[in-house]
Design an enzyme around this catalytic site. Structure first.
Site, PDB file in Angstrom:
ATOM      1  N   HIS A   9       0.815  -1.298   0.029  1.00  0.00           N
ATOM      2  CA  HIS A   9      -0.061   0.053   0.036  1.00  0.00           C
ATOM      3  C   HIS A   9       0.884   1.228   0.053  1.00  0.00           C
ATOM      4  O   HIS A   9       0.895   2.103  -1.028  1.00  0.00           O
ATOM      5  CB  HIS A   9      -0.960   0.258   1.214  1.00  0.00           C
ATOM      6  CG  HIS A   9      -1.993  -1.169   1.232  1.00  0.00           C
ATOM      7  ND1 HIS A   9      -2.580  -1.613   0.147  1.00  0.00           N
ATOM      8  CD2 HIS A   9      -2.156  -2.061   2.174  1.00  0.00           C
ATOM      9  CE1 HIS A   9      -3.270  -2.495   0.559  1.00  0.00           C
ATOM     10  NE2 HIS A   9      -2.998  -2.910   1.780  1.00  0.00           N
TER      11      HIS A   9
ATOM     12  N   ASP B 233      -5.118  -8.595  -2.834  1.00  0.00           N
ATOM     13  CA  ASP B 233      -5.453  -8.198  -1.338  1.00  0.00           C
ATOM     14  C   ASP B 233      -6.625  -8.907  -0.724  1.00  0.00           C
ATOM     15  O   ASP B 233      -6.322 -10.022  -0.581  1.00  0.00           O
ATOM     16  CB  ASP B 233      -5.434  -6.665  -1.264  1.00  0.00           C
ATOM     17  CG  ASP B 233      -5.428  -6.401   0.122  1.00  0.00           C
ATOM     18  OD1 ASP B 233      -5.103  -7.189   1.018  1.00  0.00           O
ATOM     19  OD2 ASP B 233      -5.263  -4.997   0.536  1.00  0.00           O
TER      20      ASP B 233
END
Length: 451
Positions: free
Chosen positions: A268, A319
């Site tokens: 991220h 994810d």
């Protein structure tokens, strides 16, 4: 030796016509371009290298869509996390294997040939370790073996409930462990993947919320030269709590206090200062971007233009697996930049004017680096490749980089027609070769979990 012939193929040196790939023992033994097909050749249209999905929580595929109903308060990542904790309450090892197999089959159908499993579901439902501490890792390995996807297993170290460090909450009981326990998990993970071709094992301190810098320093030798992944600066509240507890921001803390280099992948890293952006790019680490999940959770937008201009490397991951698609991640990545900057074709340059090609090349190289493997269709490499359908409406009458532009930006349905992993066909006609069996097991599992 199987021979695959393609009308067009994306090789390390660029697009080539009339390409034959000779496969031996799961690897590309020879590449010949500009050759006519032979009688024994299996003929296809367009070949591209399989991509690496650098960040997956496979079990979360089973809860995809369950957090799209508003609660009594304004919903954020933190309210989504409570839904995830509740979903885990009933999940058994058998359930985890079935859900992971579904996710991995969908990844292969979407053009991914390797997955980085950020594996933090370790303990039984009451929080106690299984008799085999790596039981859940064995289930992940079984799902990878059943589907054929290549696996980079990243056992997660998770010791604390938040900065401070704070004690863990009830919902985190299935993730928790000690440094000694983590060593046993990593050793068990290596045993779990020993049966898999081309498997890689690294480590993943979950985040600075769950692992202190001292914890990270203590467990780093367990990586044994393999990848090191960590969540960092995904949420504004995370950054604020890190500053309050440590006096520095998450990415700044890691760059100052840990040996971040090309083995590392910061997942991220959404909320960066300009200085952090420059320093992360210069470190050689990979930014692990998951645009679909980051959009779904309302995380924010990574400063990709500035990072790329500073020479930063990035790859893509699915994810939470709320939606699994290589093209979807790349499209979302570019569109987020366009919406933020109010410009088009943000990541291109004079040397690479095609947005699709720029995105694909960066994700191919960055994802492979993050998962500890080489990438590309060349002699000696694993025969991990994807065949695109030249008759798909988004690809007709297109050639070269326009094929990638069409796939990423113009395809309503996937043009992925066939996939090979280590030379073994795992997708045919757009479907995983065991689509029916994997889907049936997944249906039965969800019927029980969501009853």
């Amino acid at each position: 030796m199987p021979q695959l012939w393609f009308r067009s193929a994306l090789l390390p040196g660029g697009w080539a016509r009339d390409v034959r790939l000779t496969v031996e023992a799961g690897r590309i033994a020879a590449v010949a371009a500009g050759v006519a097909p032979e009688a024994a050749d299996e003929r296809h249209g367009i070949a591209v290298p399989g991509l690496s999905n650098l960040h997956s929580h496979a079990f979360q595929r089973g809860m995809a869509g369950l957090a799209e109903t508003r609660g009594p308060e304004r919903d954020t990542f933190w309210t989504w996390r409570e839904v995830m904790y509740r979903f885990l309450d009933r999940l058994t090892p058998e359930d985890n294997e079935a859900v992971a197999a579904m996710a991995y089959a969908e990844m292969l159908e979407a053009g991914f040939t390797r997955v980085g499993e950020f594996h933090y579901l370790h303990n039984d439902r009451d929080g106690t370790p299984y008799a085999e501490p790596a039981e859940m890792a064995f289930r992940i390995a079984a799902a990878a073996q059943a589907t054929g996807i290549a696996l980079t297993l990243l056992p997660v170290f998770y010791a604390h409930g938040g900065f401070g460090p704070r004690p863990a909450v009830h919902g985190q009981r299935r993730f928790l462990g000690s440094r000694d326990g983590f060593a046993r998990l990593v050793e068990g993970g290596r045993r779990a993947v020993a049966v898999l071709d081309g498997a890689v094992v690294g480590i993943a301190p979950h985040s600075l919320r769950a692992a202190t810098l001292d914890d990270i320093a203590a467990i780093l030798p367990l990586a044994a030269g393999g990848p090191v992944h960590i969540h960092a600066a995904e949420q504004v509240l995370e950054v604020e709590e890190c500053v309050a507890a440590l006096g520095t921001r998450p990415v700044e803390t890691l760059l100052d206090g840990a040996p971040v280099d090309s083995r590392w992948c910061l997942i991220h890293a959404t909320h960066l200062t300009p200085d952090e952006t420059r320093r992360l790019a210069q470190s050689g680490a990979v930014a692990g971007l998951c645009p679909v999940t980051e959009g779904n959770l309302g995380d924010g937008i990574f400063p990709l233009e500035a990072y790329a201009e500073a020479g930063g490397r990035f790859g893509i991951g699915t994810d939470s697996n709320v939606l699994i698609g290589a093209a979807d991640e790349l499209r979302m990545m570019e569109y987020a930049q366009r919406l933020s900057l109010r410009r088009r074709n943000v990541l291109t340059g004079p040397a690479s004017p095609s947005t699709g090609r720029a995105l694909f090349d960066a994700a191919l190289a960055g994802g492979a680096q993050a998962l500890g493997v080489p990438a590309g269709l060349e002699a000696g490499a694993a025969a991990d490749l994807v065949a695109l359908d030249p008759d798909h409406p988004a690809l007709v009458e297109r050639d070269g980089d326009a094929l990638l532009d069409g796939w990423i930006f113009a395809a309503r349905s996937s043009p992925v027609l066939a996939v090979w992993r280590a030379g073994r066909p795992v997708v045919a006609g757009g479907r995983h070769v065991d689509h029916a069996g994997i889907t049936a097991r997944y249906r039965a599992t969800l019927a029980r979990l969501l009853a």
